[in-house]
Design a protein around this motif. Sequence first.
Motif, PDB file in Angstrom:
ATOM      1  N   GLY A   9       0.822  -1.196   0.000  1.00  0.00           N
ATOM      2  CA  GLY A   9       0.000   0.000   0.000  1.00  0.00           C
ATOM      3  C   GLY A   9       0.859   1.251   0.000  1.00  0.00           C
ATOM      4  N   ARG A  38     -11.900  -4.116   1.197  1.00  0.00           N
ATOM      5  CA  ARG A  38     -11.419  -2.779   1.531  1.00  0.00           C
ATOM      6  C   ARG A  38     -12.467  -2.053   2.354  1.00  0.00           C
ATOM      7  NH1 ARG A  38     -11.560   0.147  -4.470  1.00  0.00           N
ATOM      8  NH2 ARG A  38     -13.850   0.317  -4.650  1.00  0.00           N
ATOM      9  N   VAL A  93      -8.401   1.140   3.431  1.00  0.00           N
ATOM     10  CA  VAL A  93      -7.527   0.098   3.971  1.00  0.00           C
ATOM     11  C   VAL A  93      -7.921  -1.199   3.276  1.00  0.00           C
ATOM     12  CG1 VAL A  93      -6.781  -1.186   5.995  1.00  0.00           C
ATOM     13  CG2 VAL A  93      -7.297   1.260   6.187  1.00  0.00           C
ATOM     14  N   TYR A  94      -6.940  -1.851   2.701  1.00  0.00           N
ATOM     15  CA  TYR A  94      -7.168  -3.095   1.979  1.00  0.00           C
ATOM     16  C   TYR A  94      -6.728  -4.266   2.849  1.00  0.00           C
ATOM     17  CZ  TYR A  94      -8.317  -0.633  -2.300  1.00  0.00           C
ATOM     18  OH  TYR A  94      -8.937   0.156  -3.245  1.00  0.00           O
ATOM     19  N   TYR A  95      -7.625  -5.224   2.982  1.00  0.00           N
ATOM     20  CA  TYR A  95      -7.367  -6.407   3.786  1.00  0.00           C
ATOM     21  C   TYR A  95      -7.387  -7.646   2.895  1.00  0.00           C
ATOM     22  CZ  TYR A  95      -8.891  -3.345   7.619  1.00  0.00           C
ATOM     23  OH  TYR A  95      -9.030  -2.314   8.520  1.00  0.00           O
ATOM     24  N   GLY A 113      -4.267  -5.424   7.269  1.00  0.00           N
ATOM     25  CA  GLY A 113      -4.575  -4.381   6.305  1.00  0.00           C
ATOM     26  C   GLY A 113      -3.376  -3.539   5.894  1.00  0.00           C
ATOM     27  N   THR A 114      -3.524  -2.946   4.726  1.00  0.00           N
ATOM     28  CA  THR A 114      -2.534  -1.998   4.217  1.00  0.00           C
ATOM     29  C   THR A 114      -3.289  -0.816   3.616  1.00  0.00           C
ATOM     30  OG1 THR A 114      -0.568  -1.757   2.800  1.00  0.00           O
ATOM     31  CG2 THR A 114      -2.341  -3.125   1.942  1.00  0.00           C
ATOM     32  N   LEU A 115      -2.823   0.381   3.880  1.00  0.00           N
ATOM     33  CA  LEU A 115      -3.535   1.586   3.475  1.00  0.00           C
ATOM     34  C   LEU A 115      -3.153   1.999   2.056  1.00  0.00           C
ATOM     35  CD1 LEU A 115      -5.361   4.020   4.144  1.00  0.00           C
ATOM     36  CD2 LEU A 115      -3.327   5.143   5.087  1.00  0.00           C
ATOM     37  N   THR A 117      -3.866   5.120  -0.524  1.00  0.00           N
ATOM     38  CA  THR A 117      -4.382   6.477  -0.636  1.00  0.00           C
ATOM     39  C   THR A 117      -4.150   6.965  -2.058  1.00  0.00           C
ATOM     40  OG1 THR A 117      -3.842   6.925   1.675  1.00  0.00           O
ATOM     41  CG2 THR A 117      -4.304   8.822   0.266  1.00  0.00           C
TER      42      THR A 117
END
Length: 120
Positions: A9, A38, A93-95, A113-115, A117
């Motif tokens: 991310g 997400r 946030v992607y999980y 999760g990873t953000l 933007t």
Amino acid sequence: EVQLVESGGGLVQAGGSLRLSCAASGFTFDDYAVGWFRQAPGKEREGVSCISISDGSTYYSDSVEGRVTISSDNAKNTVYLQMNSLKPEDTAVYYCAADKIGCTSGMEYWGKGTLVTVSS
């Protein structure tokens, strides 16, 4: 110990690309479906894409169809989400998550999760 660890991310401009990775351990990877979900601020979590590790079948939500590709490297127990033509509304946030039955909201295992933007 079961682990799903997302990475990749970051901040990207609209129209740009990112590749997310989900490294899995602690369970029999080939027996599971792995999905990407997400959650944007103030919104409910939504399913983005899913892949069945055993047969490679895939699913994409309407919101990302044509812009996103999910794939797996079974030797590395890793699932990737290649995202192109990113839009500000992809910010979330992607999980990644895994389940033996398939990709539903009630997945058995979840990552932290990873953000992502996307700036306009």
